[in-house]
Design an enzyme around this catalytic site. Sequence first.
Site, PDB file in Angstrom:
ATOM      1  N   ASN A   1      12.350  -9.745  35.155  1.00 25.57           N
ATOM      2  CA  ASN A   1      13.660 -10.064  34.595  1.00 25.57           C
ATOM      3  C   ASN A   1      14.734  -9.871  35.657  1.00 25.57           C
ATOM      4  O   ASN A   1      14.980 -10.763  36.442  1.00 25.57           O
ATOM      5  CB  ASN A   1      13.969  -9.285  33.325  1.00 25.57           C
ATOM      6  CG  ASN A   1      15.139  -9.909  32.567  1.00 25.57           C
ATOM      7  OD1 ASN A   1      15.483 -11.058  32.827  1.00 25.57           O
ATOM      8  ND2 ASN A   1      15.743  -9.191  31.668  1.00 25.57           N
TER       9      ASN A   1
ATOM     10  N   SER B   1      11.845 -16.544  26.521  1.00 24.20           N
ATOM     11  CA  SER B   1      11.964 -16.754  27.970  1.00 24.20           C
ATOM     12  C   SER B   1      12.477 -18.154  28.253  1.00 24.20           C
ATOM     13  O   SER B   1      12.413 -19.042  27.394  1.00 24.20           O
ATOM     14  CB  SER B   1      10.588 -16.574  28.605  1.00 24.20           C
ATOM     15  OG  SER B   1      10.622 -16.946  29.956  1.00 24.20           O
TER      16      SER B   1
ATOM     17  N   THR C   1      13.251 -13.833  39.129  1.00 26.52           N
ATOM     18  CA  THR C   1      11.983 -14.311  38.619  1.00 26.52           C
ATOM     19  C   THR C   1      11.389 -15.023  39.814  1.00 26.52           C
ATOM     20  O   THR C   1      12.077 -15.233  40.808  1.00 26.52           O
ATOM     21  CB  THR C   1      12.263 -15.237  37.425  1.00 26.52           C
ATOM     22  OG1 THR C   1      12.822 -14.458  36.379  1.00 26.52           O
ATOM     23  CG2 THR C   1      11.054 -15.977  36.912  1.00 26.52           C
TER      24      THR C   1
ATOM     25  N   ASP D   1      15.761  -9.615  27.269  1.00 25.01           N
ATOM     26  CA  ASP D   1      15.610 -11.030  26.906  1.00 25.01           C
ATOM     27  C   ASP D   1      15.519 -11.218  25.393  1.00 25.01           C
ATOM     28  O   ASP D   1      15.544 -12.351  24.902  1.00 25.01           O
ATOM     29  CB  ASP D   1      14.383 -11.651  27.591  1.00 25.01           C
ATOM     30  CG  ASP D   1      14.741 -12.292  28.930  1.00 25.01           C
ATOM     31  OD1 ASP D   1      15.946 -12.452  29.206  1.00 25.01           O
ATOM     32  OD2 ASP D   1      13.826 -12.643  29.693  1.00 25.01           O
TER      33      ASP D   1
ATOM     34  N   GLY E   1      16.710 -17.752  35.369  1.00 16.94           N
ATOM     35  CA  GLY E   1      17.166 -17.511  33.997  1.00 16.94           C
ATOM     36  C   GLY E   1      17.358 -18.818  33.255  1.00 16.94           C
ATOM     37  O   GLY E   1      16.503 -19.700  33.288  1.00 16.94           O
TER      38      GLY E   1
HETATM   39  N1  GLY Z   1      13.505 -13.038  32.290  1.00 15.32           N
HETATM   40  C1  GLY Z   1      13.824 -14.382  32.506  1.00 15.32           C
HETATM   41  C2  GLY Z   1      13.137 -15.292  31.552  1.00 15.32           C
HETATM   42  O1  GLY Z   1      12.050 -14.976  31.114  1.00 15.32           O
HETATM   43  O2  GLY Z   1      13.658 -16.321  31.226  1.00 15.32           O
END
Ligand code: GLY
Length: 564
Positions: A395, A446, A375, A417, A468
């Site tokens: 992601n 998220s 990210t 997710d 993450g």
């Molecule tokens: N894909 C990582 C998040 O949105 O937390």
Amino acid sequence: MKKLSFTLFVLLLVACSTTKSTLDPSVHGLYGKEAMVVSAHPLASEVGAEILRKGGNAWDAAIAVQFALSVVYPVAGNIGGGGFAVFRDSQGNVGSLDFREKAPINAERDMFLDKEGNVNGRKSLEGHLASGVPGSVDGMVRLFDRFGSLPWTELVQPAIDLAEKGFILTESGAANLNRARELIKKLNTKPVFLVREESWKSGDRFIQNDLANTLDRISKQGRDGFYSGLTAQLIVEEMQRGNGIITLDDLADYQSVWRDPLIGNYRGKRIISMPPPSSGGVALLQLLESIESYPIAKYGHNHWKTIHVMTEIEKRVYADRATYLGDPDFYEVPVTMLLDDQYLTDRMSSIDFKEATPSEEIKEGRVDVIESVETTHFSIVDAQGNAVAVTTTLNSYLGSKIMVDGAGFFLNNEMDDFSVKSGVPNQFGLVGAKANEIVPGKRMLSSMTPTIVDDANGLLIVVGTPGGSTIITSVFQTILNVVDHGMNMQQAVNAKRLHHQWLPDRILTEDSTLSPKVKRKLIRLGHAFESRGSIGRVDAILVLPGGSLEGGADPRAQDTAVGF
Ligand code: GLY
């Protein structure tokens, strides 16, 4: 007195600052008098700063940086993904935009389960089915329509130039492109130019003609340059070749959503962060509001008591996260209850300085156990004092690994997710519940936490990070480092990080975060540890006394601050 001499020191630094700092980067970020951009790539930061130098505002710069990152940092920068923007204007008005991806209309709750009801390999992570309907381009168009001050074409052009003329790869840029050659070859239905005979090396010029053409369509046609016409056609053809489910209707229907940001208070400061479908804002406010009653400044940075109380609170907050959080357009997220003072007091009342509470005794849902670092976040402050924090993602690294043939960009794998099967960890250990199950048109939960802090004097901090589930605790620690531990921006960004997320029951730490003595004490209390190479890449800006800015770019990668 100490504060006064620091202020004088900073004023002196700012007076002779340029975009390049010769100061010790372990102590100082980049100082600027007027404006600052901090992002994951030096070329993207320079693009943003150039827009600001031309008189563009923070939203203009954010749009230009988002498009530039899609070219120079394709592992996470994107037009095929989504994200969140949190902003505060120079008058203190705040807002947020949700341009998170959505489940396609033909998605089904059990689409990643086999006939026996088991999670079906890596389908939510790799290949055409893994993609949600992208939101990034719509997000940029919406920001522009409301706040843009320079012409749209001027904001997209730097990205077109970078894609068309190419740019020279650094060692890490080349390594990023070489990381998944076999997987990209296996998953794509057509050859992908990025996978050449020979691997990429530092010094190579990286030219992306198809992406330049796609960006050109976006520049000329705005939203229609992506969600209809040739680009949309290419996306849908790509889906059809690979048994994906995104349709022209999905693309035409995609809309970003303006949301009221979550606002909380921490030691007299206002915390402005992202509401659901991010879990970030709720969890960050729970963490800050719960730790406020503990004198952690007195305990000290990385004192065992500070770490104990931080991680005990983190366990309880993360235990709440998966049970209660999801897309508020589909599920009633009990935000008020989760942030209620009495609820948090009761929730944290079992914290005991004599022993750690085993996670199995903290009864709530389940929570994700793995991070994706692919990210990216950028923070921007303009000369008027407007601030924008954007976190955006595909992601995983290069998302689904599927490049839209003829359009030159990778699609996200954000479907992972979602909670693929309620209560059951997927391939990456992600576990969740009904709040985050797959529903057509729904946004997946998220952890992205773009955040702005202000106080009675005005704007104070603009902050965010990839990582993450560690995003939330990295933003949490950065705020504590400034507010409680008196660090400047660069020190707060550089400081080693740790993370607890309830399950598995262990504290993740970067190497040498804690002294052996502190670690021994925490182990005696019942904590377990696991090492992690690096946690988060925080890019943040601090407004200094007097109003000048310090950009803190994370030294863990090639993140860069550019300001003036
Ligand atoms: N894909 C990582 C998040 O949105 O937390």
